[in-house]
Design a protein around this motif. Structure first.
Motif, PDB file in Angstrom:
ATOM      1  N   PRO A 187      -3.334   0.105  -7.865  1.00  0.00           N
ATOM      2  CA  PRO A 187      -3.994   0.630  -6.668  1.00  0.00           C
ATOM      3  C   PRO A 187      -4.446  -0.451  -5.697  1.00  0.00           C
ATOM      4  O   PRO A 187      -4.666  -0.190  -4.521  1.00  0.00           O
ATOM      5  CB  PRO A 187      -5.199   1.387  -7.238  1.00  0.00           C
ATOM      6  CG  PRO A 187      -5.465   0.721  -8.548  1.00  0.00           C
ATOM      7  CD  PRO A 187      -4.118   0.328  -9.077  1.00  0.00           C
ATOM      8  N   LYS A 225       0.822  -1.202   0.000  1.00  0.00           N
ATOM      9  CA  LYS A 225       0.000   0.000   0.000  1.00  0.00           C
ATOM     10  C   LYS A 225       0.863   1.262   0.000  1.00  0.00           C
ATOM     11  O   LYS A 225       0.511   2.266  -0.630  1.00  0.00           O
ATOM     12  CB  LYS A 225      -0.922   0.001   1.226  1.00  0.00           C
ATOM     13  CG  LYS A 225      -1.926   1.148   1.225  1.00  0.00           C
ATOM     14  CD  LYS A 225      -2.891   1.044   2.395  1.00  0.00           C
ATOM     15  CE  LYS A 225      -3.893   2.196   2.358  1.00  0.00           C
ATOM     16  NZ  LYS A 225      -4.872   2.100   3.480  1.00  0.00           N
ATOM     17  N   SER A 226       1.982   1.216   0.689  1.00  0.00           N
ATOM     18  CA  SER A 226       2.864   2.390   0.761  1.00  0.00           C
ATOM     19  C   SER A 226       3.379   2.798  -0.614  1.00  0.00           C
ATOM     20  O   SER A 226       3.614   3.973  -0.891  1.00  0.00           O
ATOM     21  CB  SER A 226       4.048   2.113   1.691  1.00  0.00           C
ATOM     22  OG  SER A 226       4.798   1.006   1.223  1.00  0.00           O
ATOM     23  N   GLU A 227       3.553   1.802  -1.511  1.00  0.00           N
ATOM     24  CA  GLU A 227       4.042   2.099  -2.854  1.00  0.00           C
ATOM     25  C   GLU A 227       2.974   2.792  -3.694  1.00  0.00           C
ATOM     26  O   GLU A 227       3.297   3.539  -4.627  1.00  0.00           O
ATOM     27  CB  GLU A 227       4.505   0.818  -3.544  1.00  0.00           C
ATOM     28  CG  GLU A 227       5.755   0.208  -2.952  1.00  0.00           C
ATOM     29  CD  GLU A 227       6.970   1.111  -3.110  1.00  0.00           C
ATOM     30  OE1 GLU A 227       7.077   1.782  -4.149  1.00  0.00           O
ATOM     31  OE2 GLU A 227       7.799   1.153  -2.186  1.00  0.00           O
ATOM     32  N   VAL A 228       1.709   2.561  -3.384  1.00  0.00           N
ATOM     33  CA  VAL A 228       0.631   3.247  -4.101  1.00  0.00           C
ATOM     34  C   VAL A 228       0.738   4.742  -3.854  1.00  0.00           C
ATOM     35  O   VAL A 228       0.664   5.561  -4.781  1.00  0.00           O
ATOM     36  CB  VAL A 228      -0.752   2.734  -3.635  1.00  0.00           C
ATOM     37  CG1 VAL A 228      -1.866   3.486  -4.359  1.00  0.00           C
ATOM     38  CG2 VAL A 228      -0.878   1.246  -3.891  1.00  0.00           C
ATOM     39  N   GLU A 229       0.929   5.115  -2.598  1.00  0.00           N
ATOM     40  CA  GLU A 229       1.040   6.525  -2.251  1.00  0.00           C
ATOM     41  C   GLU A 229       2.317   7.138  -2.812  1.00  0.00           C
ATOM     42  O   GLU A 229       2.324   8.266  -3.298  1.00  0.00           O
ATOM     43  CB  GLU A 229       1.001   6.664  -0.729  1.00  0.00           C
ATOM     44  CG  GLU A 229      -0.302   6.147  -0.118  1.00  0.00           C
ATOM     45  CD  GLU A 229      -0.235   6.020   1.389  1.00  0.00           C
ATOM     46  OE1 GLU A 229       0.867   6.244   1.951  1.00  0.00           O
ATOM     47  OE2 GLU A 229      -1.261   5.684   1.996  1.00  0.00           O
ATOM     48  N   ARG A 230       3.403   6.376  -2.795  1.00  0.00           N
ATOM     49  CA  ARG A 230       4.681   6.890  -3.286  1.00  0.00           C
ATOM     50  C   ARG A 230       4.663   7.122  -4.798  1.00  0.00           C
ATOM     51  O   ARG A 230       5.312   8.009  -5.313  1.00  0.00           O
ATOM     52  CB  ARG A 230       5.802   5.919  -2.908  1.00  0.00           C
ATOM     53  CG  ARG A 230       7.192   6.424  -3.238  1.00  0.00           C
ATOM     54  CD  ARG A 230       8.272   5.488  -2.722  1.00  0.00           C
ATOM     55  NE  ARG A 230       8.298   5.464  -1.269  1.00  0.00           N
ATOM     56  CZ  ARG A 230       8.124   4.375  -0.522  1.00  0.00           C
ATOM     57  NH1 ARG A 230       7.923   3.207  -1.104  1.00  0.00           N
ATOM     58  NH2 ARG A 230       8.163   4.432   0.788  1.00  0.00           N
ATOM     59  N   TYR A 286       1.864   7.721  -6.617  1.00  0.00           N
ATOM     60  CA  TYR A 286       0.549   8.251  -6.980  1.00  0.00           C
ATOM     61  C   TYR A 286       0.617   9.144  -8.216  1.00  0.00           C
ATOM     62  O   TYR A 286      -0.234   9.067  -9.102  1.00  0.00           O
ATOM     63  CB  TYR A 286      -0.039   9.033  -5.806  1.00  0.00           C
ATOM     64  CG  TYR A 286      -1.385   9.662  -6.105  1.00  0.00           C
ATOM     65  CD1 TYR A 286      -2.546   8.894  -6.076  1.00  0.00           C
ATOM     66  CD2 TYR A 286      -1.485  11.013  -6.438  1.00  0.00           C
ATOM     67  CE1 TYR A 286      -3.780   9.455  -6.364  1.00  0.00           C
ATOM     68  CE2 TYR A 286      -2.717  11.579  -6.728  1.00  0.00           C
ATOM     69  CZ  TYR A 286      -3.858  10.808  -6.689  1.00  0.00           C
ATOM     70  OH  TYR A 286      -5.061  11.368  -6.976  1.00  0.00           O
ATOM     71  N   SER A 287       1.627   9.982  -8.309  1.00  0.00           N
ATOM     72  CA  SER A 287       1.712  10.944  -9.415  1.00  0.00           C
ATOM     73  C   SER A 287       1.931  10.264 -10.757  1.00  0.00           C
ATOM     74  O   SER A 287       1.497  10.770 -11.795  1.00  0.00           O
ATOM     75  CB  SER A 287       2.846  11.948  -9.155  1.00  0.00           C
ATOM     76  OG  SER A 287       4.092  11.280  -9.050  1.00  0.00           O
TER      77      SER A 287
END
Length: 289
Positions: free
Chosen positions: A175, A161-166, A168-169
Motif C-alpha cells: 500500500p 500508486k496506480s498498482e495499489v488500486e489495480r 486492491y482485491s
C-alpha cells in the motif's frame, strides 16, 4: 575494474558513481561471505579486465545516498546507533561488515534495502537477506549488543500508486512505497557453524578448489511447460515438468474434448549469469551452460 561511460553521463555523476565505494576492511566482507566463492575468486583473478558502465551502477548510488542520509539523521537520535563497523576473526581471517541501524531500546537490528516491489512481494526466497542480517546479528552479539529482533526496511524504487488500486482485491501489492520484513533469527551456535562453513568455501576457492555456483547464486529460473491452444495467445495451464504437462494435455483432450493442444517449452534461465554477473565471460561453468 575499468569504468566506462557509454551513455556520456555528466562528469560529476560519473565521479559520484566511481567514487562511491566503501573502504575495504578485513579479508572478506559479510556480503562477499554469503555470496558465491566462484564469483569472488574470478573477480579477484580478473580484476584488471572487468568492465562496468556507470549507468549500471546508478541504483547502487541511490542506495548509498539513502544510507548516508539516514546515518546523518540517526546522529541526533540517542536511542539508535547507525553504520556500526563490525569485525571478527573466523578460521584465521578477518570478517568485516557494517550494520545499518540498531535500536538500543527494542534491541532491534534494522537493514535498509532499496529494492523492487517484485523482490519484496513475489520473491518468497529472501535467503540472502536472512543470511546477511543473521551474520550481522552474530557479530553484534559478539561485540556485546543484545539482538532480539531483525527487520528489513525495504524502500521500493518502482512502487506505483496506480498498482495499489489495480491490485486492491488481492491485497498483494504494497500500500506504500515502504515495506517491512521480519527476518527469522538463528542462534549464535548455528550462525558460527554457518559462518565457518562459508569461510572455508572461500578459503578453498583461493586454493583452487572452487565450488561452482548453485541455483540460488545463479538466480536460476527452471524451465516450464505451457499447454496451449495454437489459436489462442494465453496458455491454458503452465506446468513445472514435461510429464505433468503431458498428463494434463491428455486430460483436457479426453475428458474436456479440447483438441489440437500443444506443449510449449519455456526454457529456464540463469538470470544472474546472463545479465548481472561481471565475470560470466571468464566462467567455465557459464560456458558449459
Amino acid at each position: 575494474m575499468k569504468w566506462t561511460n557509454n551513455y556520456n553521463l555528466p562528469e560529476p555523476l560519473v565521479k559520484a558513481v566511481v567514487n562511491d565505494k566503501y573502504s575495504k576492511t578485513g579479508w572478506i566482507s559479510t556480503t562477499q561471505l554469503i555470496d558465491s566463492p566462484q564469483v569472488r575468486q574470478l573477480k579477484y583473478e580478473h580484476r584488471d579486465e572487468i568492465e562496468e558502465d556507470v549507468v549500471d551502477a546508478i541504483w547502487a548510488l541511490f542506495g548509498s545516498a539513502t544510507h548516508s542520509i539516514i546515518e546523518r539523521a540517526a546522529e541526533n537520535c540517542e536511542d539508535y546507533l547507525s553504520e556500526i563497523p563490525l569485525e571478527i576473526e573466523v578460521l584465521g581471517k578477518a570478517l568485516s561488515g557494517t550494520a545499518d541501524l540498531y535500536d538500543k531500546k527494542s534491541k532491534t537490528l534494522y537493514d535498509f534495502k532499496v529494492t523492487s516491489v517484485w523482490n519484496l512481494v513475489l520473491n518468497d526466497d529472501h535467503w540472502q537477506w536472512e543470511a546477511q542480517l543473521n551474520t550481522y546479528a552474530y557479530m553484534l552479539r559478539e561485540a556485546g549488543y543484545e539482538v532480539d529482533n531483525i527487520k528489513i526496511i525495504a524502500i521500493l524504487k518502482d512502487w506505483k500508486k496506480s498498482e495499489v488500486e489495480r491490485n486492491y482485491s488481492t491485497g498483494k501489492y504494497p500500500p506504500k512505497q515502504i515495506g517491512e520484513v521480519d527476518i527469522k533469527m538463528y542462534s549464535q551456535k548455528a550462525m558460527l557453524k554457518y559462518i565457518e562453513k562459508r569461510m572455508q568455501l572461500h578459503l578453498d576457492a583461493v586454493d583452487g578448489k572452487i565450488l561452482e555456483c548453485n541455483e540460488r547464486e545463479r538466480w536460476a529460473r527452471p524451465s516450464t511447460y505451457a499447454i496451449k491452444d495454437p489459436s489462442k495467445k494465453r496458455a491454458l495451464k503452465v506446468c513445472n515438468s514435461e510429464k505433468e504437462a503431458e498428463e494434463h494435455r491428455i486430460f483436457l483432450t479426453e475428458k474436456k474434448g479440447v483438441k489440437n493442444l500443444i506443449i510449449e517449452v519455456r526454457r529456464g534461465t540463469n538470470a544472474r549469469c546472463e545479465g548481472f554477473c561481471p565475470v560470466s565471460r571468464f566462467c567455465e561453468q557459464y560456458r558449459r551452460m
